[in-house]
Design a protein around this motif. Structure first.
Motif, PDB file in Angstrom:
ATOM      1  N   GLU A   1       1.305   7.102  -6.844  1.00 28.36           N
ATOM      2  CA  GLU A   1      -0.038   7.720  -7.064  1.00 28.36           C
ATOM      3  C   GLU A   1       0.447   9.629  -6.859  1.00 28.36           C
ATOM      4  OE1 GLU A   1      -3.188   4.819  -5.150  1.00 28.36           O
ATOM      5  OE2 GLU A   1      -2.927   4.298  -6.659  1.00 28.36           O
ATOM      6  N   GLN A   2       1.058   9.755  -6.265  1.00 26.00           N
ATOM      7  CA  GLN A   2       1.605  11.336  -5.337  1.00 26.00           C
ATOM      8  C   GLN A   2       1.620  11.729  -6.471  1.00 26.00           C
ATOM      9  OE1 GLN A   2       3.949  11.387  -2.237  1.00 26.00           O
ATOM     10  NE2 GLN A   2       2.728   9.509  -0.592  1.00 26.00           N
TER      11      GLN A   2
ATOM     12  N   ALA B   1      -2.845   5.006   3.890  1.00 24.49           N
ATOM     13  CA  ALA B   1      -3.104   3.590   3.607  1.00 24.49           C
ATOM     14  C   ALA B   1      -2.450   2.834   4.343  1.00 24.49           C
ATOM     15  CB  ALA B   1      -2.437   3.725   1.880  1.00 24.49           C
TER      16      ALA B   1
ATOM     17  N   ALA C   1       0.944   4.030  -2.677  1.00 25.22           N
ATOM     18  CA  ALA C   1       0.727   5.469  -2.792  1.00 25.22           C
ATOM     19  C   ALA C   1       1.820   6.398  -2.429  1.00 25.22           C
ATOM     20  CB  ALA C   1       0.456   6.048  -1.202  1.00 25.22           C
TER      21      ALA C   1
ATOM     22  N   VAL D   1       0.574  -1.145  -0.046  1.00 25.01           N
ATOM     23  CA  VAL D   1       0.115   0.073   0.068  1.00 25.01           C
ATOM     24  C   VAL D   1       0.852   1.288   0.010  1.00 25.01           C
ATOM     25  CG1 VAL D   1      -1.838  -0.917   1.511  1.00 25.01           C
ATOM     26  CG2 VAL D   1      -0.122  -0.146   2.614  1.00 25.01           C
ATOM     27  N   ALA D   2       1.789   1.369   0.731  1.00 30.38           N
ATOM     28  CA  ALA D   2       2.780   2.127   0.748  1.00 30.38           C
ATOM     29  C   ALA D   2       3.096   2.974  -0.823  1.00 30.38           C
ATOM     30  CB  ALA D   2       4.074   2.126   1.426  1.00 30.38           C
TER      31      ALA D   2
ATOM     32  N   ARG E   1      -8.378   7.199   9.600  1.00 30.08           N
ATOM     33  CA  ARG E   1      -8.583   8.284   8.537  1.00 30.08           C
ATOM     34  C   ARG E   1      -9.095   9.407   7.948  1.00 30.08           C
ATOM     35  NH1 ARG E   1     -10.869   3.646   4.370  1.00 30.08           N
ATOM     36  NH2 ARG E   1      -9.081   2.657   4.948  1.00 30.08           N
TER      37      ARG E   1
ATOM     38  N   ALA F   1       0.739   9.377   2.209  1.00 26.54           N
ATOM     39  CA  ALA F   1       0.679   7.999   2.453  1.00 26.54           C
ATOM     40  C   ALA F   1       0.309   7.547   3.486  1.00 26.54           C
ATOM     41  CB  ALA F   1       2.165   6.820   1.692  1.00 26.54           C
TER      42      ALA F   1
ATOM     43  N   ARG G   1      -0.471   3.947 -11.246  1.00 29.17           N
ATOM     44  CA  ARG G   1       0.377   4.931 -11.219  1.00 29.17           C
ATOM     45  C   ARG G   1      -0.665   6.430 -12.659  1.00 29.17           C
ATOM     46  NH1 ARG G   1       3.028   9.660  -9.910  1.00 29.17           N
ATOM     47  NH2 ARG G   1       3.416  10.829 -10.931  1.00 29.17           N
TER      48      ARG G   1
END
Length: 571
Positions: free
Chosen positions: A180-181, A211, A177, A173-174, A277, A208, A562
């Protein structure tokens, strides 16, 4: 009103609806949710049962130990998986160094190694009679009292074993994340004079964080539900306590009350993750996504990055896999015997049946929700889908206790009725059967399948279905001819993920299996418990090899996650 803005339902054409209407599909969703929630309701129901003498004995003797060891284990694993998962994800995403492309997917490999199997391998290698300590004694001519070696079978060893195989949850997940940044956010940080460390802690990590916390929660759920590792290392936790109280003492109520406490820990994790969250929100205010320009590392930094990424792969997958392979070759009769094909066949059959059942139920639930309808109906369907997905948060031992108690009650009721009315005994109809075991698998891993199916179905836009309707294709035909070809990859992924999870599942199988029924996981556990580690290598290696394929699929999916990433371009 434009066509794209019109309300949509798969069953919108009169006379060409899906085989179930909106209310019947809602009823189906509620039925599935009710069945899935049975173990949780049963377990928490025992909190209102008066505590007996056995509970007083447990509370005064072993319960504090269970609590302390469980907390220490969870905290230790949390530190380990965060440090390994986040650091390696940041390095392979933002920097260029030798073997980075290889590490980007190889760091997933320990996910294929069940914790109890890596525990067996490290015990075989580093225990007193293992090759490492034997080599040290031979070289230096030492006896047992002449040196100290870190004990493998300890709570520290359990933390290390679990951390090595669970860090991929955080890494997965990291990395997604970080991929996707928006690069713009990092560029703004650089223009403000932020160095690499400040960019990570002030910008990338906060973005992040949700996530990462989700991945940590998954890793901790697996930690709390682990049985094979802590049992083999003689670390008393709630899972070993449940197993011992249920099967050793024959005290179902006390075992259920222990299970309820463990479920409380799990739900606390879920609540904390949700609160975290919602407490802080970090948004990217730009839609500009560019290819990440990785910074090339030089000198000692290159070697440091290489070592940081290589060590988890080596100790979490390569070393134990090599030991298993060597032990299997050195002890070929562990595989080349009449029992191994039966074990492999049993494991494959139950895993295949469970994965197909989970996929079918997942598709029915997801498409029932997709039908739409009035707000009240939609809310009910959404709620029931969420309830049906909560099974993954239920540890295996808790799930087994929560299923066997109502199944046993039903068996006794049916048997009592037939005895009184017809003078015959029906025996066990549900308990101790493959049906009960399959039910446990589906409840446990339905969320894995449903999350995969739901995310893929969302990619099928309503306009595709409208276009199909114009050609006379509706209802199940539309699903089969339009949806399935589009989401076939995700459906295969869902099947594969559940298949591998069932192959690895130990505690629920150990408690609920029919008499005389064995899987590869159970056989490996039994052989290791008898200290026949070399013989356990064959079944263990088979489980690991089966788990490698979905790991590679997950890696490829993350690499293409991405925004703006070209198809097939490696990240």
């Amino acid at each position: 009103m434009a066509l794209a803005d019109q309300p949509y339902s798969l069953s919108s054409d009169k006379g060409r609806r899906l085989p179930w209407g909106r209310w019947s599909s809602t009823a189906f969703s509620m039925l599935v949710a009710a069945l899935v929630s049975i173990p949780v309701v049963v377990i928490f129901g025992f909190l209102f049962v008066p505590f007996g003498d056995i509970w007083s004995h447990l509370a005064s003797t072993v319960l504090p130990v269970y609590l302390m060891n469980t907390v220490i284990l969870a905290l230790g694993v949390a530190v380990l998986v965060l440090s390994i998962g986040v650091s390696t994800a940041w390095l392979v995403t933002m920097y260029e160094f030798p073997a980075r492309k290889l590490f980007s997917w190889a760091l997933f490999l320990p996910l294929a190694m069940p914790a109890y199997i890596i525990a067996y391998t490290y015990t075989g290698m580093f225990d007193f009679a293992g090759p490492v300590q034997s080599f040290v004694r031979d070289v230096f001519d030492w006896g047992r009292q002449d040196y100290w070696f870190p004990p493998v079978r300890s709570i520290g060893g359990a933390i290390l074993m679990l951390g090595l195989v669970l860090y991929p949850y955080v890494y997965l997940v990291a990395r997604a994340a970080f991929l996707e940044q928006s690069i713009c956010a990092l560029e703004v940080g650089r223009t403000l004079g932020k160095g690499p460390i400040a960019l990570f802690f002030k910008i990338a990590l906060p973005l992040a964080r949700p996530a990462i916390v989700t991945g940590l929660a998954l890793a901790l759920m697996e930690t709390l539900s682990d049985f094979g590792t802590v049992q083999y290392f003689a670390v008393d936790t709630f899972t070993t306590g449940i197993y011992r109280t249920w099967l050793g003492m024959g005290e179902a109520p006390a075992a259920a009350q222990l299970a309820a406490m463990l479920m409380g820990f799990v739900f606390l994790l879920v609540v904390l993750e949700r609160v975290n969250r919602g407490k802080k929100k970090y948004f990217q205010t730009t839609g500009r996504y560019q290819e990440i320009r990785r910074k090339g590392l030089t000198g000692g930094k290159r070697m440091t990055a290489f070592i940081v990424c290589f060590m988890p792969i080596f100790f979490g997958f390569l070393l134990p896999s090599g030991w298993l392979l060597n032990a299997s070759l050195s002890f070929p009769e562990s595989i080349l015997n009449s029992h191994f094909p039966v074990l492999a066949g049993s494991s494959i059959i139950v895993a295949a049946l469970a994965s197909v059942a989970a996929l079918v139920i997942s598709m029915l639930l997801v498409y029932s929700k997709r039908q739409g309808g009035p707000k009240k109906t939609t809310f009910i369907k959404t709620l029931t889908v969420r309830i049906a997905a909560m099974g993954y948060a239920i540890p295996g031992p808790v799930l087994a206790v929560g299923i066997l108690i109502p199944f046993g009650f039903a068996d006794n009721a049916v048997d009592g009725f037939f005895r009184s009315q017809f003078g015959i005994s029906t025996g066990l109809i549900l308990s101790g059967t493959l049906f009960a075991l399959m039910f446990a698998y589906v409840v446990r891993f339905l969320a894995v399948s449903m999350n995969t199916v739901e995310s893929s179905v969302e990619k099928v836009t309503p306009n595709m279905d409208r276009a199909a309707r114009t050609m006379g294709v509706t209802g199940l035909q539309a699903i089969w001819r339009v949806h399935v070809p589009i989401i076939s990859g995700s459906l295969m992924t869902a099947l594969l993920l559940v298949f591998v999870d069932v192959m690895k599942e130990l505690p629920a199988t150990l408690i609920m299996r029919p008499f005389g029924f064995e899987t590869l996981a159970v056989r490996a556990y039994e052989l290791a418990s008898d200290e026949r580690l070399a013989e356990a290598a064959g079944p263990s290696l088979a489980i690991v090899l089966v788990g490698v394929l979905p790991v590679i699929i997950l890696s490829r999916a993350i690499s293409r996650s991405r925004p703006g990433q070209a198809a097939g371009l490696e990240s």
